[in-house]
Design an enzyme around this catalytic site. Structure first.
Site, PDB file in Angstrom:
ATOM      1  N   TYR A 147      21.951  42.841  42.885  1.00 16.48           N
ATOM      2  CA  TYR A 147      21.387  41.968  41.848  1.00 16.48           C
ATOM      3  C   TYR A 147      21.770  40.511  42.104  1.00 16.48           C
ATOM      4  O   TYR A 147      20.918  39.657  42.315  1.00 16.48           O
ATOM      5  CB  TYR A 147      21.888  42.451  40.490  1.00 16.48           C
ATOM      6  CG  TYR A 147      21.594  41.560  39.312  1.00 16.48           C
ATOM      7  CD1 TYR A 147      22.570  41.299  38.363  1.00 16.48           C
ATOM      8  CD2 TYR A 147      20.338  40.994  39.120  1.00 16.48           C
ATOM      9  CE1 TYR A 147      22.305  40.492  37.258  1.00 16.48           C
ATOM     10  CE2 TYR A 147      20.048  40.195  38.017  1.00 16.48           C
ATOM     11  CZ  TYR A 147      21.060  39.946  37.092  1.00 16.48           C
ATOM     12  OH  TYR A 147      20.790  39.134  36.002  1.00 16.48           O
ATOM     13  N   SER A 156      35.594  37.754  38.816  1.00 19.07           N
ATOM     14  CA  SER A 156      35.029  38.072  37.498  1.00 19.07           C
ATOM     15  C   SER A 156      35.927  37.563  36.380  1.00 19.07           C
ATOM     16  O   SER A 156      37.140  37.457  36.546  1.00 19.07           O
ATOM     17  CB  SER A 156      34.881  39.594  37.378  1.00 19.07           C
ATOM     18  OG  SER A 156      34.634  39.963  36.035  1.00 19.07           O
ATOM     19  N   TYR A 209      38.806  48.116  37.531  1.00 14.68           N
ATOM     20  CA  TYR A 209      37.827  47.221  38.186  1.00 14.68           C
ATOM     21  C   TYR A 209      38.356  45.788  38.186  1.00 14.68           C
ATOM     22  O   TYR A 209      38.430  45.150  39.235  1.00 14.68           O
ATOM     23  CB  TYR A 209      36.471  47.279  37.466  1.00 14.68           C
ATOM     24  CG  TYR A 209      35.634  46.062  37.745  1.00 14.68           C
ATOM     25  CD1 TYR A 209      35.481  45.061  36.788  1.00 14.68           C
ATOM     26  CD2 TYR A 209      35.040  45.883  38.992  1.00 14.68           C
ATOM     27  CE1 TYR A 209      34.751  43.922  37.067  1.00 14.68           C
ATOM     28  CE2 TYR A 209      34.309  44.754  39.277  1.00 14.68           C
ATOM     29  CZ  TYR A 209      34.169  43.763  38.300  1.00 14.68           C
ATOM     30  OH  TYR A 209      33.458  42.629  38.577  1.00 14.68           O
ATOM     31  N   LYS A 216      39.749  43.033  41.340  1.00 14.75           N
ATOM     32  CA  LYS A 216      39.368  41.624  41.526  1.00 14.75           C
ATOM     33  C   LYS A 216      40.618  40.745  41.559  1.00 14.75           C
ATOM     34  O   LYS A 216      40.758  39.858  42.400  1.00 14.75           O
ATOM     35  CB  LYS A 216      38.433  41.173  40.405  1.00 14.75           C
ATOM     36  CG  LYS A 216      37.067  41.825  40.421  1.00 14.75           C
ATOM     37  CD  LYS A 216      36.283  41.466  41.682  1.00 14.75           C
ATOM     38  CE  LYS A 216      34.869  42.010  41.651  1.00 14.75           C
ATOM     39  NZ  LYS A 216      34.116  41.729  42.886  1.00 14.75           N
ATOM     40  N   TYR A 232      32.746  35.182  37.580  1.00 11.13           N
ATOM     41  CA  TYR A 232      31.488  35.262  36.850  1.00 11.13           C
ATOM     42  C   TYR A 232      31.747  35.634  35.395  1.00 11.13           C
ATOM     43  O   TYR A 232      32.574  36.511  35.137  1.00 11.13           O
ATOM     44  CB  TYR A 232      30.591  36.372  37.398  1.00 11.13           C
ATOM     45  CG  TYR A 232      30.267  36.359  38.869  1.00 11.13           C
ATOM     46  CD1 TYR A 232      29.776  37.505  39.466  1.00 11.13           C
ATOM     47  CD2 TYR A 232      30.443  35.241  39.665  1.00 11.13           C
ATOM     48  CE1 TYR A 232      29.461  37.541  40.814  1.00 11.13           C
ATOM     49  CE2 TYR A 232      30.135  35.261  41.013  1.00 11.13           C
ATOM     50  CZ  TYR A 232      29.650  36.421  41.583  1.00 11.13           C
ATOM     51  OH  TYR A 232      29.339  36.460  42.921  1.00 11.13           O
ATOM     52  N   ASN A 274      24.894  50.031  31.360  1.00 12.27           N
ATOM     53  CA  ASN A 274      26.108  49.772  30.577  1.00 12.27           C
ATOM     54  C   ASN A 274      25.996  48.430  29.854  1.00 12.27           C
ATOM     55  O   ASN A 274      26.507  48.253  28.766  1.00 12.27           O
ATOM     56  CB  ASN A 274      27.341  49.689  31.504  1.00 12.27           C
ATOM     57  CG  ASN A 274      27.643  51.016  32.164  1.00 12.27           C
ATOM     58  OD1 ASN A 274      27.704  52.039  31.490  1.00 12.27           O
ATOM     59  ND2 ASN A 274      27.786  51.016  33.480  1.00 12.27           N
ATOM     60  N   ASN A 275      25.327  47.471  30.550  1.00 12.46           N
ATOM     61  CA  ASN A 275      25.328  46.109  30.034  1.00 12.46           C
ATOM     62  C   ASN A 275      24.214  45.881  29.011  1.00 12.46           C
ATOM     63  O   ASN A 275      23.194  46.555  28.996  1.00 12.46           O
ATOM     64  CB  ASN A 275      25.191  45.104  31.200  1.00 12.46           C
ATOM     65  CG  ASN A 275      26.386  45.146  32.145  1.00 12.46           C
ATOM     66  OD1 ASN A 275      26.224  45.133  33.343  1.00 12.46           O
ATOM     67  ND2 ASN A 275      27.596  45.219  31.609  1.00 12.46           N
ATOM     68  N   ARG A 325      29.604  36.517  23.990  1.00  8.97           N
ATOM     69  CA  ARG A 325      29.801  36.411  25.420  1.00  8.97           C
ATOM     70  C   ARG A 325      29.111  35.180  25.991  1.00  8.97           C
ATOM     71  O   ARG A 325      28.177  34.652  25.370  1.00  8.97           O
ATOM     72  CB  ARG A 325      29.216  37.663  26.130  1.00  8.97           C
ATOM     73  CG  ARG A 325      29.912  38.968  25.796  1.00  8.97           C
ATOM     74  CD  ARG A 325      31.317  39.019  26.329  1.00  8.97           C
ATOM     75  NE  ARG A 325      31.946  40.325  26.097  1.00  8.97           N
ATOM     76  CZ  ARG A 325      32.605  40.669  24.993  1.00  8.97           C
ATOM     77  NH1 ARG A 325      32.695  39.784  23.991  1.00  8.97           N
ATOM     78  NH2 ARG A 325      33.147  41.863  24.873  1.00  8.97           N
ATOM     79  N   PRO A 363      35.523  51.028  23.384  1.00 15.65           N
ATOM     80  CA  PRO A 363      36.906  50.818  23.823  1.00 15.65           C
ATOM     81  C   PRO A 363      36.977  49.789  24.953  1.00 15.65           C
ATOM     82  O   PRO A 363      36.173  49.809  25.878  1.00 15.65           O
ATOM     83  CB  PRO A 363      37.327  52.196  24.338  1.00 15.65           C
ATOM     84  CG  PRO A 363      36.421  53.170  23.650  1.00 15.65           C
ATOM     85  CD  PRO A 363      35.113  52.446  23.426  1.00 15.65           C
TER      86      PRO A 363
END
Ligand code: WQD
Length: 344
Positions: free
Chosen positions: A11, A124, A148, A152, A176, A197-198, A230, A292
């Protein structure tokens, strides 16, 4: 001068490759296609009329990574390849550590062997501890809350150690915030396998009828309307940030982190309303319990990137929603279906 883009079929990778090609760079893409589609590269060739050298390579395969450097004159690397699903990383931490960290380690060892010491790394905002209020700057406290994010953070530390050992390295760590949207052509975009998920791909799949209704994860946060806030950033703005970082890498050495965000926060309900306005589609939703690991507020202070990279996000939330919607409308099943039909 060739730029190697690992994860370049993904992406963010495909959007970054598009801007690199449009700026005259020669690019080489290494991608194992585990979370991306070869069709995205075919579409880049359509959009730019320019060639792309592609290697279907896993970074864990050292010999194949070395072959890329033997066969091409690589000047710098934009390293995007990596697993990135927070929930999955909690279920499969070793899978994430091996893929993300060992893969980066091998890439850096091969770069060192071929004396290629310029890297832009895809980091991230999850490397920050949850800052409950206010903008996040690069000096905000670090401390990931999931495997995750920890990959990073560990990679950032590994790259800082690399620079300490050899000051010829030039490394930008791009943190990001929430990438959304697609290129205005509607030809490349976000194609999450399975249930997204997003937030934004979930909304677009509800709008196009693939999913029935959106679950809003909590409306009891300490925010203006109770839903999570966000910093959504258009993926093309994000891609352009990589170009600025590459330009900087060509002229300086050192390791610097940069927040790539707009500096503005939007709530889930604001995103829903904006999307409904630009698409003309109603987005049914229900309020459910918090997810969560979610935090209330996360948005960037992008002033360091503005000052040192000469980069700032230009595209607003309406454009993000309109471009996300165009991609979904023109590609109801992402790249997959088109791949079959394009074989006809
Ligand atoms: C955004 C907001 C949710 C889905 C994640 C990763 C992060 C980065 C970006 C890689 C939150 C709410 C979401 C839904 C909802 N990825 N939401 N219903 O969690 O901020 O960040 O993606 O670097 O690492 O953590 O993004 O889009 O999942 O959530 O209400 O079905 O939308 O609670 O407030 P997030 P998101």
């Amino acid at each position: 001068m060739a730029i190697l883009v690992t994860g370049g079929a993904g992406y963010i990778g495909s959007h970054t490759c598009l801007e690199l090609l449009n700026s005259g760079y020669e690019i080489v893409v290494a991608d194992n296609l585990s979370n991306s589609h070869i069709v995205s590269l075919r579409r880049l060739r359509e959009l730019t009329g320019k060639p792309i050298t592609f290697y279907n390579v896993d970074l864990l395969d050292r010999d194949s990574v070395e072959a890329i450097f033997l066969e091409n004159n690589i000047d710098a690397v934009i390293h995007l390849a990596g697993y990135k699903a927070v929930g999955e990383s909690v279920q499969m931490p070793l899978h994430y550590y091996h893929n993300n960290i060992t893969g980066t380690l091998i890439l850096c060892q091969v770069m060192q062997k071929f004396d290629v010491k310029r890297m832009v790394f895809s980091s991230s905002a999850t490397v920050y501890t949850s800052v409950e209020s206010g903008a996040i700057s690069e000096d905000s406290p670090l401390g990931a809350t999931n495997p995750y994010g920890r990959t990073k953070l560990m990679i950032e530390e590994m790259l800082r150690d690399l620079y300490v050992s050899d000051h010829d390295w030039s490394i930008s760590l791009l943190r990001y915030f929430n990438p959304v949207g697609s290129h205005v052509s509607g030809r490349i975009g976000e194609d999450p396998g399975g249930i997204p998920n997003n937030l934004t791909p979930y909304i677009t799949q509800v709008a196009v009828g693939k999913l029935k209704s959106l679950r809003v994860f909590g409306n009891d946060y300490p925010t203006p309307d109770g839903t999570g806030v966000r910093d959504y950033i258009h993926v093309v703005d994000l891609a352009l940030g990589h170009l600025k970082a590459i330009e900087k890498a060509m002229s300086t050495t050192g390791v610097e982190a940069y927040n790539l965000g707009t500096g503005k926060g939007y709530s889930v309900l604001e995103m829903i309303r904006t999307f409904e306005q630009v698409s003309g589609r109603k987005i049914p939703y229900t309020i459910v319990d918090r997810r969560p690991g979610d935090i209330a507020v996360c948005y960037a202070d992008p002033s360091k990137a503005i000052k040192e990279l000469g980069w700032a996000a230009q595209r607003g939330i309406e454009e993000m929603c309109a471009d996300a919607w165009r991609w979904q409308l023109h590609n109801p099943n992402g790249y997959e279906e088109m791949e079959q039909s394009s074989l006809v």
